[in-house]
Design a protein around this motif. Structure first.
Motif, PDB file in Angstrom:
ATOM      1  N   ASP A   2      53.546  36.250  43.438  1.00  0.00           N
ATOM      2  CA  ASP A   2      52.675  35.606  43.150  1.00  0.00           C
ATOM      3  C   ASP A   2      51.298  36.233  43.227  1.00  0.00           C
ATOM      4  N   LEU A   3      50.140  36.064  42.360  1.00  0.00           N
ATOM      5  CA  LEU A   3      48.844  36.600  43.080  1.00  0.00           C
ATOM      6  C   LEU A   3      48.093  34.989  43.001  1.00  0.00           C
ATOM      7  N   VAL A   4      47.227  34.866  43.562  1.00  0.00           N
ATOM      8  CA  VAL A   4      46.157  34.004  43.340  1.00  0.00           C
ATOM      9  C   VAL A   4      44.534  34.578  43.217  1.00  0.00           C
ATOM     10  N   VAL A   5      44.034  34.111  42.120  1.00  0.00           N
ATOM     11  CA  VAL A   5      43.294  34.491  41.475  1.00  0.00           C
ATOM     12  C   VAL A   5      41.447  33.683  41.502  1.00  0.00           C
ATOM     13  N   LYS A   6      40.473  33.994  42.438  1.00  0.00           N
ATOM     14  CA  LYS A   6      39.229  32.693  41.940  1.00  0.00           C
ATOM     15  C   LYS A   6      38.465  33.610  41.060  1.00  0.00           C
ATOM     16  N   VAL A   7      38.016  33.368  39.410  1.00  0.00           N
ATOM     17  CA  VAL A   7      37.431  33.781  38.802  1.00  0.00           C
ATOM     18  C   VAL A   7      36.187  33.934  39.326  1.00  0.00           C
ATOM     19  N   TYR A   8      35.051  34.704  40.130  1.00  0.00           N
ATOM     20  CA  TYR A   8      33.406  34.692  40.149  1.00  0.00           C
ATOM     21  C   TYR A   8      32.771  34.824  38.640  1.00  0.00           C
ATOM     22  N   PRO A   9      32.115  34.639  38.215  1.00  0.00           N
ATOM     23  CA  PRO A   9      30.872  34.630  37.310  1.00  0.00           C
ATOM     24  C   PRO A   9      30.662  36.440  37.134  1.00  0.00           C
ATOM     25  N   THR A  10      29.982  36.839  39.002  1.00  0.00           N
ATOM     26  CA  THR A  10      29.666  37.719  38.699  1.00  0.00           C
ATOM     27  C   THR A  10      31.058  39.587  39.693  1.00  0.00           C
ATOM     28  N   GLY A  11      32.275  38.974  39.167  1.00  0.00           N
ATOM     29  CA  GLY A  11      33.167  39.287  39.795  1.00  0.00           C
ATOM     30  C   GLY A  11      33.956  40.344  38.555  1.00  0.00           C
ATOM     31  N   LYS A  12      33.998  41.558  38.940  1.00  0.00           N
ATOM     32  CA  LYS A  12      34.224  42.665  37.642  1.00  0.00           C
ATOM     33  C   LYS A  12      36.153  42.095  37.652  1.00  0.00           C
ATOM     34  N   MET A  13      36.826  42.557  38.835  1.00  0.00           N
ATOM     35  CA  MET A  13      38.155  42.274  39.064  1.00  0.00           C
ATOM     36  C   MET A  13      38.454  40.739  38.707  1.00  0.00           C
ATOM     37  N   SER A  14      38.141  39.807  39.050  1.00  0.00           N
ATOM     38  CA  SER A  14      38.739  38.146  39.038  1.00  0.00           C
ATOM     39  C   SER A  14      38.045  38.171  37.399  1.00  0.00           C
ATOM     40  N   LYS A  15      36.921  38.676  37.001  1.00  0.00           N
ATOM     41  CA  LYS A  15      37.333  38.061  35.558  1.00  0.00           C
ATOM     42  C   LYS A  15      37.906  38.524  34.707  1.00  0.00           C
ATOM     43  N   HIS A  16      38.259  40.059  34.793  1.00  0.00           N
ATOM     44  CA  HIS A  16      39.005  40.980  34.199  1.00  0.00           C
ATOM     45  C   HIS A  16      40.477  39.895  34.068  1.00  0.00           C
ATOM     46  N   ILE A  17      40.871  40.274  35.229  1.00  0.00           N
ATOM     47  CA  ILE A  17      42.067  39.307  35.654  1.00  0.00           C
ATOM     48  C   ILE A  17      42.257  38.027  34.773  1.00  0.00           C
TER      49      ILE A  17
END
Length: 321
Positions: free
Chosen positions: A134-149
């Motif tokens: 399990d991976l927990v990912v917070k999506v940041y408006p400027t986050g390249k990887m987090s927005k992708h995931i």
């Protein structure tokens, strides 16, 4: 050791907060945290520091492997838990504590050639979990990887490499582990907490101070509350929110606060600087600076600063994730 390098945007946000006379609290700085990025030197480090001696498992510390998303669960308005399928029903081979790195080809702007983007995440599944991670990912408006995931769903794949070892936890290495976390900085703490409490031979007690924007932003609160209820003599939690109000009554071994995590809160909730106490800190750079100081420019632990130094803790007693 991994570290984030604030971009100019992040520095601007931090400078603005400092100039307004506001304390270096994590809750005010989560937006700045979303502006972090990795420099090329950090990217190189992430791809080379995985331990070849890591426990055998489905992951490979020397190369990225694609893992299929089999579940996607929304935890908060901007945070998701992804369950990734591990081949052959194997464990991931994670040590405690350790993280993985993810890679994706992402363009800087629409129409541009994609470039490799690499980011670390700490799995929240236990090291004994078979067939999944399990991976927990917070999506940041400027986050390249987090927005992708964040754009991915069940059936899509995430490239993962690891494990990358952090602090090598051993049962009963200390009588007490004190944790101070902000935002997604809770993930390595959960990894260590689960490891300690799952072992009946480990008598270590734990105190966790955890800061979030609002009650609705607390990541994996149900999991933490359940652990407190199941292990009342071994775990206590102090939740802090930057704004809003707490609903309901306080449960045993759970304290509730509003504002920034400060020296007074730390002093009242975790044991003092004793030889048998280990402190762990993880969160946005503003919180780190206020509590322990950030890591050094070369991504080592760096000097101890902030509230923990003021309270008499030593560099050897504090670990910065």
């Amino acid at each position: 050791s991994l570290c984030l390098k604030p971009t100019a945007m992040a520095y601007s946000a931090l400078t603005a907060l400092r100039s307004n006379g506001r304390p270096w609290g994590m809750l005010s700085l989560a937006a700045a945290a979303g502006a972090w990025t990795y420099g090329n030197d950090v990217t190189r480090q992430l791809t080379t520091t995985a331990s070849a001696d890591a426990p055998a498992g489905a992951l490979n510390p020397k190369e990225f492997i694609p893992l299929k998303i089999v579940e996607k669960e929304k935890l908060t308005h901007d945070t998701y838990k992804y369950r990734l399928e591990l081949p052959g029903g194997r464990t991931a081979g994670m040590g405690i504590a350790s993280c993985v790195v993810t890679k994706a080809m992402i363009p800087d702007a629409p129409g541009e050639k994609p470039k490799a983007v690499i980011r670390p995440y700490t799995p929240t599944s236990t090291k004994d979990a078979r067939g999944y991670m399990d991976l927990v990912v917070k999506v940041y408006p400027t986050g390249k990887m987090s927005k992708h995931i964040g754009s991915l769903g069940v059936g899509d794949k995430i490239e993962v490499k690891g494990p990358i070892p952090k602090i090598p936890y051993k049962p009963n290495m200390k009588k007490h582990v004190a944790m101070i976390a902000g935002g997604t900085g809770i993930t390595p703490m959960i990894q260590v907490i689960d490891e300690i409490l799952a072992n009946p031979e480990d008598k270590t007690t734990i105190s966790l101070i955890y800061g979030s924007h609002t009650p609705d932003d607390i990541i994996m609160k149900d999991h933490l509350d359940r652990l407190v209820a199941n292990y009342p003599k071994r775990l206590k939690v102090y939740y802090f929110i930057g704004r809003g109000k707490w609903a309901g009554s306080r449960a045993d071994n759970i304290a509730l606060g509003v504002g920034h995590i400060n020296k007074e809160a730390i002093q009242s909730f975790i044991p003092g600087p004793k030889e048998d106490v280990q402190v762990m800190v993880c969160g946005p750079p503003g919180m780190m600076e206020a509590i322990s100081g950030n890591k050094a420019p070369d991504y080592t632990q760096g000097e101890l600063k902030g509230a923990l130094k003021d309270l008499g803790y030593t560099k050897e007693q504090v670990f910065k994730f």
